[in-house]
Motif scaffolding. Sequence first.
Motif, PDB file in Angstrom:
ATOM      1  N   GLY A   1      49.075  35.767  30.637  1.00 56.32           N
ATOM      2  CA  GLY A   1      49.231  36.876  30.065  1.00 56.32           C
ATOM      3  C   GLY A   1      48.214  38.259  30.515  1.00 56.32           C
ATOM      4  N   ARG A   2      47.873  37.725  31.760  1.00 59.60           N
ATOM      5  CA  ARG A   2      46.660  38.802  32.371  1.00 59.60           C
ATOM      6  C   ARG A   2      47.289  39.578  33.386  1.00 59.60           C
ATOM      7  N   ASP A   3      46.803  40.726  33.652  1.00 61.60           N
ATOM      8  CA  ASP A   3      47.167  41.639  34.696  1.00 61.60           C
ATOM      9  C   ASP A   3      46.522  41.123  35.987  1.00 61.60           C
ATOM     10  N   PRO A   4      47.288  40.968  36.993  1.00 60.42           N
ATOM     11  CA  PRO A   4      46.863  40.255  38.385  1.00 60.42           C
ATOM     12  C   PRO A   4      45.861  41.179  38.999  1.00 60.42           C
ATOM     13  N   ALA A   5      45.714  42.326  38.598  1.00 59.76           N
ATOM     14  CA  ALA A   5      44.658  43.321  39.072  1.00 59.76           C
ATOM     15  C   ALA A   5      43.205  43.194  38.567  1.00 59.76           C
ATOM     16  N   GLU A   6      43.156  42.155  37.438  1.00 60.65           N
ATOM     17  CA  GLU A   6      41.968  41.870  36.949  1.00 60.65           C
ATOM     18  C   GLU A   6      41.243  40.842  37.754  1.00 60.65           C
ATOM     19  N   VAL A   7      42.186  40.106  38.677  1.00 62.85           N
ATOM     20  CA  VAL A   7      41.304  39.194  39.598  1.00 62.85           C
ATOM     21  C   VAL A   7      41.114  39.642  40.797  1.00 62.85           C
ATOM     22  N   THR A   8      39.995  39.672  41.400  1.00 67.57           N
ATOM     23  CA  THR A   8      39.298  40.072  42.702  1.00 67.57           C
ATOM     24  C   THR A   8      39.091  38.778  43.426  1.00 67.57           C
ATOM     25  N   VAL A   9      39.673  39.044  44.720  1.00 69.09           N
ATOM     26  CA  VAL A   9      39.644  37.823  45.678  1.00 69.09           C
ATOM     27  C   VAL A   9      38.324  38.072  46.601  1.00 69.09           C
ATOM     28  N   VAL A  10      37.396  37.064  46.577  1.00 74.53           N
ATOM     29  CA  VAL A  10      36.465  37.097  47.769  1.00 74.53           C
ATOM     30  C   VAL A  10      37.122  36.310  48.820  1.00 74.53           C
ATOM     31  N   ALA A  11      37.220  36.804  49.936  1.00 76.66           N
ATOM     32  CA  ALA A  11      37.719  35.999  51.188  1.00 76.66           C
ATOM     33  C   ALA A  11      36.431  35.294  51.803  1.00 76.66           C
TER      34      ALA A  11
END
Length: 247
Positions: A24-34
């Motif tokens: 139930g989260r917005d994917p935009a809340e997840v920051t990817v560190v490559a």
Amino acid sequence: MEASVAERWAAVQERIARAARRAGRDPAEVTVVAVTKTVPPERIVEAYACGLRIFGENRVEEAEEKIPQVHARLGSEAQVHWHLVGHLQRRKARRALGLFEVIHSVDSLPLAEKLSRLAVESGRVVEILLECNVSGEATKYGFPLHRWEEDPGQREAFMEAVARILDLPGLRVSGLMTVAPVASDPETVRPVFRRLRALRDFLAERFPRASWAHLSMGMTDDFEVAIEEGATMIRLGRAIFGERPVR
Ligand SMILES: *Cc1c(COP(=O)(O)O)cnc(C)c1O
């Protein structure tokens, strides 16, 4: 044939979106560190071309060599943000500050004090996360917190360190980071992520003056579970760049 960074990245984004939706989260809340350790500059440029902007290194030496090479290829207009995700020795703190915007791996009061002093010296504020060892694995760095719920001594020792760190100038504490144990089934590390989030919630109540917004947790083998448990930063190496060469 080896998958390209673009193909891997498309698949990763899809998996992030699905995991976020499940929770139930917005994917935009997840920051990817490559995470680019062992990845050559030209592959990092490829990732930049895919839209990735935040890169993580785990060693100061490797970053010192590679970051200028990446910037030389991308040009001065490029918007790249470098994060240190690996252990930092105090004697390398100055060099780390010259390279990284965010340090995920602050794991002691003396390290925080040194970073604070150096940040003030150079007139800047550095964003840090506090690395927590909530699994108890002896090989892991981080403040010892594997018994924080049931052991008030362990918990209060950490609270005292946090209180001191929050008083240091030149640092902006923005959350917690953990490295989960290696497991073939990611479900087995779910409790590790859950406990880090509970610790964050505890800190947010105890120290409302800091933001505690970030939970840096989840890597290639377990990022979907980490997202379900509230990760705001996931650190992905192999999922984006493929297997690393064996050392
Ligand atoms: C290497 C590394 C990662 C990324 O690992 P993958 O399993 O390749 O995604 C994340 N965090 C830290 C601290 C690392 O050293």
